[in-house]
Design a protein around this motif. Structure first.
Motif, short mmCIF file in Angstrom:
data_model
loop_
_atom_site.label_atom_id
_atom_site.label_comp_id
_atom_site.label_asym_id
_atom_site.label_seq_id
_atom_site.Cartn_x
_atom_site.Cartn_y
_atom_site.Cartn_z
N UNK A 1 -14.35 41.48 -112.02
CA UNK A 1 -13.60 40.89 -110.91
C UNK A 1 -13.40 41.89 -109.77
N UNK A 2 -14.48 42.53 -109.35
CA UNK A 2 -14.44 43.32 -108.11
C UNK A 2 -14.79 42.36 -106.98
N UNK A 3 -13.74 41.84 -106.35
CA UNK A 3 -13.89 40.71 -105.42
C UNK A 3 -14.77 41.07 -104.22
N UNK A 4 -14.73 42.32 -103.82
CA UNK A 4 -15.46 42.71 -102.61
C UNK A 4 -16.97 42.85 -102.90
N UNK B 1 -16.75 46.25 -112.81
CA UNK B 1 -15.69 45.32 -113.23
C UNK B 1 -16.10 43.88 -112.87
N UNK C 1 -15.13 54.88 -109.19
CA UNK C 1 -15.76 53.92 -108.29
C UNK C 1 -16.82 53.09 -109.03
N UNK D 1 -18.43 40.26 -104.73
CA UNK D 1 -18.74 38.90 -105.15
C UNK D 1 -19.03 38.08 -103.90
N UNK E 1 -15.55 46.76 -95.13
CA UNK E 1 -15.41 47.34 -96.46
C UNK E 1 -16.71 47.99 -96.90
N UNK F 1 -15.29 50.57 -111.30
CA UNK F 1 -14.83 49.40 -110.54
C UNK F 1 -16.02 48.52 -110.16
#
Lengths: 170, 446
Positions: free
Chosen positions: A84-87, A82, A76, A89, A165, A79
């Protein structure tokens, strides 16, 4: 300073304010997004659990909001790092608060259990603010390196609700 | 004039023409995701006409067991009667309309309304009415129209309970067609050929239209990109199963190109589709799984067992809102709440007769893949909300759905039309079903 009665020797006595300071520092890791530091506070065999059912006995035969061993926590956290962890951003900003420390138990062998209440305020620019509340149930182990979390359970008052989320641990 | 105002002044023929104009062969108008009046018609014409999954009969194993859910926006109860029959009732008192059962599940002999204590048998018929003498003389407890209304059509397939709110329409068999094989694929993996749905449910929601979620179930194109944050530097996603190989899905190649491999994607009449498997369960390992495989081999033989354990589909989606997730071993129900708010429910499936450890692994994995805190599902939820936000744009009214158009061939072995992995044929197929329910329904039942 409240000394807590224990069944063990004097060396095992826990002071409530020491415990509270540990929890405050732990939650600060989450709010400061120092996820790796947060995970390091767990014992190697430690776990984090947020059940779904109000009376859930086990994480094994019933779904949970979170049920992370240290390996999963690291997945976790990776991630969360990362690019590009869209949630995340834009990323969440969080404040964790605790109070009502109670039900201290120490087994005399370095294991300390207690409960406290928590509130989590989470804000993401596109999501607005979400609020969560519940009770933490902790098991801490005294080690040479300091206190380590053997088990942390977050019992949410609305655990059976539908959720947006969740990226950050309660 | 707003869209809603336009619709309210329109004649039925104008409404149908208006709806039909929203879907073309390779593009859809943004109003199907934004327009409240279209949403109201979807509740009426799609959720009011289609076969809908209520649940699984294992959720009500004993006489008197009940399970409450929602079909479209209608609260319903699935309950098992003394004779073993599963009933699906509208959860509404025949007297003043109050919701009768207010707990999610339980067991009782009768349902009792809190308002005036009208009580109902498990089949919805009236059992008793207090002070009945004050009602007109022809008031009869046996009058079915006084009770809790049953759904006119209820049928089971492999224990999955489907119901329909209207008496007219195709049989369940016709509705499911060859897509039903997906239910066989998972049920046949149980050593006794039966499934159990238990272990609670995940619930997540998003501020977006329900169709974003169902289109995602016919979209394998997004996976390597949208779920990039759950991919480790070696290009694989976290392991989906215990054991040596752990069936990790290869998401990205070293050059950043998609690394997933699948047989493709099928679509079927009435809006259903299935996505090809991305990894094989046959690679799974561990003590529990080995014991389970031995059991299956003893019952089915080695060859048939190998075939049973070879994943054919990642998931099968049954229009309008039931996803049978075969890899994750779960049921997903997409519940439309309003034009821009959707709840999704995920129920774990247990292979009856398989080791408990395998169910524990299923439950544990679902927490990572399909919960509100999932390492992958949250990417999709984010996409759904961004679509809803992006479609507010007045810069363009149409969404093009063109990938791999006209590249499908009939699959003689498994039925349906088979297209490439990254096709958008399943989405186009959903939209054709949308038109069928929304506009062409009368022709279908004529």
């Amino acid at each position: 300073m409240t000394n807590v009665k224990t069944q063990g020797k004097d060396a095992d006595r826990v002071r409530v304010d020491d415990i509270a300071a540990f929890v405050h520092a732990e939650l600060d890791c989450l709010d400061q997004r120092r996820f790796e530091d947060w995970i390091a506070l767990f014992a190697e065999d430690g776990f984090y659990w947020a059940p779904v059912a109000a009376d859930q006995a086990s994480p094994l035969d019933h779904v949970s909001l979170f049920y992370d061993d240290v390996r999963t926590m690291k997945l976790r956290a990776n991630r969360l790092r990362h690019p590009r962890i869209h949630v995340q951003d834009p990323p969440s900003r969080t404040v964790h608060m605790v109070s009502n420390f109670r039900d201290f138990e120490a087994d005399g062998n370095g294991l300390i259990k207690f409960r406290c209440n928590f509130a989590l305020f989470e804000f993401r620019l596109t999501q607005g603010q979400h609020m969560y509340a519940g009770t933490y149930v902790y098991s801490l182990r005294r080690t040479e390196a300091g206190l380590r979390i053997v088990a942390k359970t977050a019992l949410l008052v609305n655990s059976e609700d539908m959720f947006p989320s969740l990226s950050i641990w309660f | 004039m707003t869209d809603v105002e336009k619709m309210r002044r329109a004649s039925p023929a104008d409404i149908d023409a208006d709806l039909r104009a929203l879907v073309e062969a390779d593009r859809v108008h943004r109003r199907i995701y934004l327009d409240e009046s279209v949403f109201e018609l979807e509740i009426e014409r799609i959720f009011g006409r289609a076969w809908l999954l209520v649940g699984h009969e294992s959720q009500v194993p004993a006489a008197g067991d009940f399970f409450c859910t929602t079909l479209g926006r209608s609260p319903v109860i699935m309950a098992r009667a003394e004779d073993g029959r599963v009933h699906v009732l509208h959860n509404r008192c025949g007297h003043r309309g109050a919701k009768v059962v207010n707990t999610a599940r339980g067991n009782n002999k009768r349902f009792r309304c809190m308002y005036h204590s009208w009580t109902y048998n498990i089949d919805g018929s009236l059992a008793s009415v207090p002070l009945q003498d004050g009602f007109p003389a022809d008031f009869d407890l046996k009058d079915r129209s006084r009770g809790m209304a049953s759904l006119p059509c209820v049928e089971l397939y492999r224990g999955f309970v489907f119901a329909r709110m209207t008496a007219q329409g195709p049989s369940l068999q016709e509705h499911l067609g060859d897509a039903r094989f997906a239910m066989d694929e998972i049920a046949d993996r149980s050593p006794v050929g039966e499934l159990e749905v238990l272990g609670g449910m995940h619930r997540y929601y998003f501020r977006g239209n329900w169709k974003h979620q169902i289109e995602n179930l016919a979209d394998q194109y997004h996976a390597p990109f949208s779920h990039e944050s759950s991919v480790t530097p070696d290009g694989y996603q976290f392991s989906r199963r215990p054991g040596e190989k752990g069936t990790r899905i290869k998401m990205l190649n070293k050059d950043g190109s998609p690394g997933t491999e699948s047989k493709g994607q099928w679509w079927f009449p009435w809006g259903h589709n299935a996505c090809g498997a991305q990894s094989t369960d046959g690679d799974q390992g561990g003590e529990a799984f080995d014991a389970y495989r031995s059991d299956l081999e003893r019952i089915n033989g080695v060859d048939r067992t190998r075939d049973l354990l070879t994943h054919k589909r990642h998931l099968a989606f049954f229009f309008p809102n039931f996803d049978l997730h075969i890899l994750a071993q779960a049921i997903r129900i997409v519940r439309p709440i309003s034009v821009d708010l959707t709840e999704v429910q995920i129920f774990p499936i247990r292979l009856k007769g398989a080791p408990e450890q395998m169910f524990n692994d299923t439950v544990r994995l679902l927490n990572l893949t399909h919960s509100c805190s999932s390492l992958a599902q949250t990417d999709d939820v984010e996409a759904f909300e961004r679509i809803q936000a992006g479609l507010q744009s007045q810069g363009e009214d149409w969404i093009r759905i063109q990938r791999a158009i006209d590249r499908d061939v009939p699959d003689k072995e498994r039925g349906g039309m088979l297209g490439p992995q990254f096709t958008e044929a399943g989405i186009r197929n959903q939209h054709r079903a949308w038109v069928k329910y929304m506009v062409d329904w009368k022709e279908q039942v004529a």
